[in-house]
Scaffold this active site. Sequence first.
Site, PDB file in Angstrom:
ATOM      1  N   GLU A  26      -4.273  -1.178  -3.967  1.00  0.00           N
ATOM      2  CA  GLU A  26      -3.258  -0.264  -3.421  1.00  0.00           C
ATOM      3  C   GLU A  26      -1.934  -0.458  -4.156  1.00  0.00           C
ATOM      4  OE1 GLU A  26      -2.879  -0.651   0.832  1.00  0.00           O
ATOM      5  OE2 GLU A  26      -1.500   1.062   0.973  1.00  0.00           O
ATOM      6  N   ASN A 173      -6.817   8.115   5.014  1.00  0.00           N
ATOM      7  CA  ASN A 173      -6.973   6.686   5.308  1.00  0.00           C
ATOM      8  C   ASN A 173      -6.343   6.378   6.664  1.00  0.00           C
ATOM      9  OD1 ASN A 173      -7.104   3.644   4.584  1.00  0.00           O
ATOM     10  ND2 ASN A 173      -4.937   3.978   5.046  1.00  0.00           N
ATOM     11  N   GLU A 174      -7.050   5.675   7.496  1.00  0.00           N
ATOM     12  CA  GLU A 174      -6.524   5.266   8.809  1.00  0.00           C
ATOM     13  C   GLU A 174      -5.774   6.425   9.462  1.00  0.00           C
ATOM     14  OE1 GLU A 174      -4.647   1.356   8.730  1.00  0.00           O
ATOM     15  OE2 GLU A 174      -6.547   0.436   8.154  1.00  0.00           O
ATOM     16  N   GLU A 296     -12.159  -1.448   3.997  1.00  0.00           N
ATOM     17  CA  GLU A 296     -11.111  -2.475   4.043  1.00  0.00           C
ATOM     18  C   GLU A 296     -11.629  -3.610   4.908  1.00  0.00           C
ATOM     19  OE1 GLU A 296      -7.012  -1.381   4.757  1.00  0.00           O
ATOM     20  OE2 GLU A 296      -7.284   0.525   3.694  1.00  0.00           O
TER      21      GLU A 296
END
Length: 492
Positions: A26, A173-174, A296
Site C-alpha cells: 500500500e 476495499n473495506e 489482508e
Amino acid sequence: MTNTITLAVEKAERKISRHIYGHFAEHLGHCIYGGIFVGEGSPIPNTRGIRNDVVSALKKIRIPNLRWPGGCFADEYHWQDGIGPAQARPKMVNTNWGGFSEDNSFGTHEFLDLCALLGCEPYICGNVGSGTVRELSQWVEYVNSGAQSPMTELRAHNGRQEPWKTRYWGIGNESWGCGGNMRAEYYADNFRRYAVYARNYPDARLYRIACGPSEGDYHWTETLMARAGGLMDGLSLHYYTVPGTWLEKGAAADFDTAAWYETLLKAFFMEELVTRHSAVMDKHDPQKRVGLVVDEWGTWFRAEPGSTPGFLFQQSTLRDALVAGLSLNIFNNHADRVHMANIAQTVNVLQALIHTEGEKMLLTPTYHVFDMYQVHQGALLIPAQTLCAGFEQNGRAAPLVSVSASLDGEGRVHISLCNIDAEAPQPVTVDIDLGGRTRLSGTILTGDAINSRNTYDEPSRVAPAPFRGAALAKGGLTLTLPPRSVVVLEAA
Ligand code: AHR
C-alpha cells in the site's frame, strides 16, 4: 502426550492455489516509497526506480501476486493522477496514513512494471468509496483493452502500446469502514453496478473481488453472497492478529510469554473465521466457484517507539514467523475455498517480509516462512487429521501443533509443522503411507528466545537451518519439534 497426525496421501486431489502465498503493498509509510520504489536517480541499485535487492528477495520466494494501491488508500486514489510524466503529476494528501503529501510518482505504469520484474500477477484494488463507476471502468480499459479508444491512446502516449491484461481487480476495499462506511445491502448493490462496467476485454477476463467482511461479520458475507454472489469471482476477508486491544496494542518485540500465547491464540481464530465464512458461502455457492480471498492478514502491533505513528512500522520476531506458519497451514487446509491470501504488508509495514533502511535490506523471520512454505504453491493438498495437545487462555483454546501437507508434481510429499509451545518440545507421530519415498530431509526456523529477531547487525539470527530430527518409522514418521519452531519436511 504424543501428537498424532494422519495424512491421507491417496486423497490428495485439491490444488493449493499458489495465490495463497500472495502479498500486499500500500501507499503507506515506507512500503512503496523507500521500501520498493526509490526513483531512478537513487544511489540504491534499481531498475527504473524499483529496488533490485527487494525484487530479488521476492522472486526467490516465488511471489505469485501483489495487491495495490491499498488498503484504505485505494478508496481515495484517483488513478489518472498517477500516469504521465512524473513531474507533472498532481500531489495529494495521504489522509489515511499520516496526512503526508503523496507525489504520485509511483502509479499504474510503475506498479505493472514492478509486477513484470517480479514475475507475479498484479491485483489492483479500485476506488469505490470516493471514485466513480466511470473512473474504475476507464482504469480497466486503460490497463486491459487492445482496441483504439481515448484511454488506450492515452496509454500509448504514456509509453505502453500493448495492454497488460491484468486479471485480478478488487471492487473497493473495506467498504464497511475506511472505504465508504457502507451497509452490506448498499455495498452489494454498488458492487453489482461497478462489476458490470469493469469490463472483460479479449484475453483479459477479470477475476472480480468483492469487498468481503471484517472478521466475524457473517451478515456481510450472507448479504453479499445472496445479492451479488453470481457476479463475483472472489469475496475478500480481512483479519488482523492484534494482541491487547485495537486502542492499546501489544508491543512487537518486547513481550512476555503470556503475550506470545495470546497472539497465537488470536492468530488461530483464523481457522474459525475461514470455516464459518466458508459455510455461509457454501449455502449460496455449493460448487465453491467463488473464492475466499483473505487479502489482508497478519500481525498488527503498536508502532515502534520513535517511528512515525501513521507509518505502521513494527519489528518482526520469531512470534510473527509462527503466526505466518499457522495461518498458511490454515489457508492450505481450506484450499477448497481459499483461492488467495495477501499478507499485510510486503515491506516496512505491519507483518513485513522485508525491512529496509536506506540502502540496507533485512529479511524478517516471516520471509523465511514464505521461503520454506513455497513448496506448497500449486501442489495437491494432503488431507490431515490431528490429535494434538492444546493450550488455553481466557477460556479460549487452540492446538499446540499446527500442520498442513501437500504432494507436488514430482511426487514429493511436504509437511509443514509449527510448534507453538514457547518452552517445551512436542513429540509427533505422523501416520502416512510414504510409498517408496525413503529420502527424508527437513528445514527448521527457530530462535533462542520468543522474541528472537534479525537486525542489520545480525541479519541471520533467525534463519532456516537443516532439520534432522525426523525419522522414518513403521506406518510413517516420528519427530520431535523443538519449542517455538516452524519445520518443513520433505519425503522423496
Ligand atoms: O493494512 C493497513 C490497513 O488495514 C489497510 O489500509 C486497511 O484496508 C486495513 O484496515
